[in-house]
Design a protein around this motif. Sequence first.
Motif, PDB file in Angstrom:
ATOM      1  N   GLU A 109      -0.055   5.040  -0.131  1.00  0.00           N
ATOM      2  CA  GLU A 109       0.277   5.612   1.175  1.00  0.00           C
ATOM      3  C   GLU A 109      -0.612   5.030   2.260  1.00  0.00           C
ATOM      4  OE1 GLU A 109       0.244   9.857   1.323  1.00  0.00           O
ATOM      5  OE2 GLU A 109       2.031  10.021   0.065  1.00  0.00           O
ATOM      6  N   LYS A 110       0.009   4.757   3.397  1.00  0.00           N
ATOM      7  CA  LYS A 110      -0.725   4.269   4.555  1.00  0.00           C
ATOM      8  C   LYS A 110       0.010   4.708   5.804  1.00  0.00           C
ATOM      9  CE  LYS A 110       1.594  -0.228   4.765  1.00  0.00           C
ATOM     10  NZ  LYS A 110       1.430  -1.662   4.873  1.00  0.00           N
ATOM     11  N   LYS A 111      -0.674   4.659   6.906  1.00  0.00           N
ATOM     12  CA  LYS A 111      -0.058   5.003   8.193  1.00  0.00           C
ATOM     13  C   LYS A 111       0.485   3.736   8.824  1.00  0.00           C
ATOM     14  CE  LYS A 111      -1.237   9.429   8.976  1.00  0.00           C
ATOM     15  NZ  LYS A 111      -0.254  10.394   8.551  1.00  0.00           N
ATOM     16  N   THR A 116       3.678   8.097   7.743  1.00  0.00           N
ATOM     17  CA  THR A 116       3.126   7.808   6.435  1.00  0.00           C
ATOM     18  C   THR A 116       4.186   7.075   5.622  1.00  0.00           C
ATOM     19  OG1 THR A 116       1.725   9.766   6.521  1.00  0.00           O
ATOM     20  CG2 THR A 116       2.121   8.812   4.348  1.00  0.00           C
ATOM     21  N   ILE A 121      -1.666  -1.936   1.213  1.00  0.00           N
ATOM     22  CA  ILE A 121      -2.778  -1.577   2.099  1.00  0.00           C
ATOM     23  C   ILE A 121      -3.602  -2.846   2.277  1.00  0.00           C
ATOM     24  CG2 ILE A 121      -4.850  -0.144   2.325  1.00  0.00           C
ATOM     25  CD1 ILE A 121      -3.329   1.820   0.311  1.00  0.00           C
ATOM     26  N   SER A 123      -6.298  -5.120   2.350  1.00  0.00           N
ATOM     27  CA  SER A 123      -7.608  -4.886   1.749  1.00  0.00           C
ATOM     28  C   SER A 123      -8.267  -6.205   1.371  1.00  0.00           C
ATOM     29  CB  SER A 123      -7.459  -4.059   0.463  1.00  0.00           C
ATOM     30  OG  SER A 123      -6.628  -2.946   0.659  1.00  0.00           O
ATOM     31  N   TYR A 138     -10.983  -1.515   2.660  1.00  0.00           N
ATOM     32  CA  TYR A 138      -9.581  -1.096   2.699  1.00  0.00           C
ATOM     33  C   TYR A 138      -9.148  -0.800   4.128  1.00  0.00           C
ATOM     34  CZ  TYR A 138      -9.931  -0.842  -2.336  1.00  0.00           C
ATOM     35  OH  TYR A 138     -10.099  -1.164  -3.660  1.00  0.00           O
ATOM     36  N   ASN A 139      -7.843  -0.927   4.378  1.00  0.00           N
ATOM     37  CA  ASN A 139      -7.265  -0.704   5.711  1.00  0.00           C
ATOM     38  C   ASN A 139      -7.925  -1.595   6.756  1.00  0.00           C
ATOM     39  OD1 ASN A 139      -5.342   1.402   5.060  1.00  0.00           O
ATOM     40  ND2 ASN A 139      -7.133   2.682   4.668  1.00  0.00           N
TER      41      ASN A 139
END
Length: 155
Positions: A109-111, A116, A121, A123, A138-139
């Motif tokens: 899950e990510k924005k 969402t 992601i 990374s 991450y992110n």
Amino acid sequence: MSERLQPGDVAPDFTLPDADGNEVTLSAHKGRKVIVYFYPAALTPGCTKQACDFTDNLDLLADAGYDVIGVSPDKPEKLAKFREQESLRVTLVGDPDKTVLETYGAFGEKKLYGKTVVGVIRSTVVVDEEGRVERALYNVKATGHVAKIIKDLGV
């Protein structure tokens, strides 16, 4: 969703096909540091910027003892097109079934634009000469990220 890696963890080994369909194995790089970066998709603006930044700094990183491997869920054919179109020199490998992405905590899950979603992601994991995680980020942002890594690593 997979656990994110932490410094000191053993970096999970993997073997994935590169843009030419040849197998690339992380453990084959033992004795050198490896920057493994995970990105959502070849031939998209942010991922292109990031791959070009890594290519532009590849000699600097290589001279400091770092190899660079970019991982995305793309198939080798798309990676080859990406490499040719952008004159990329970094090693790009495909993980279409997302096994390695999940193992590294780079899928979940990510924005995205306030919503969402489930996806890759963005990374970066820095693996030391012994195959242990030195840094796990991450992110990260597509732009400016490579410069930040170089600064943080003191390269």
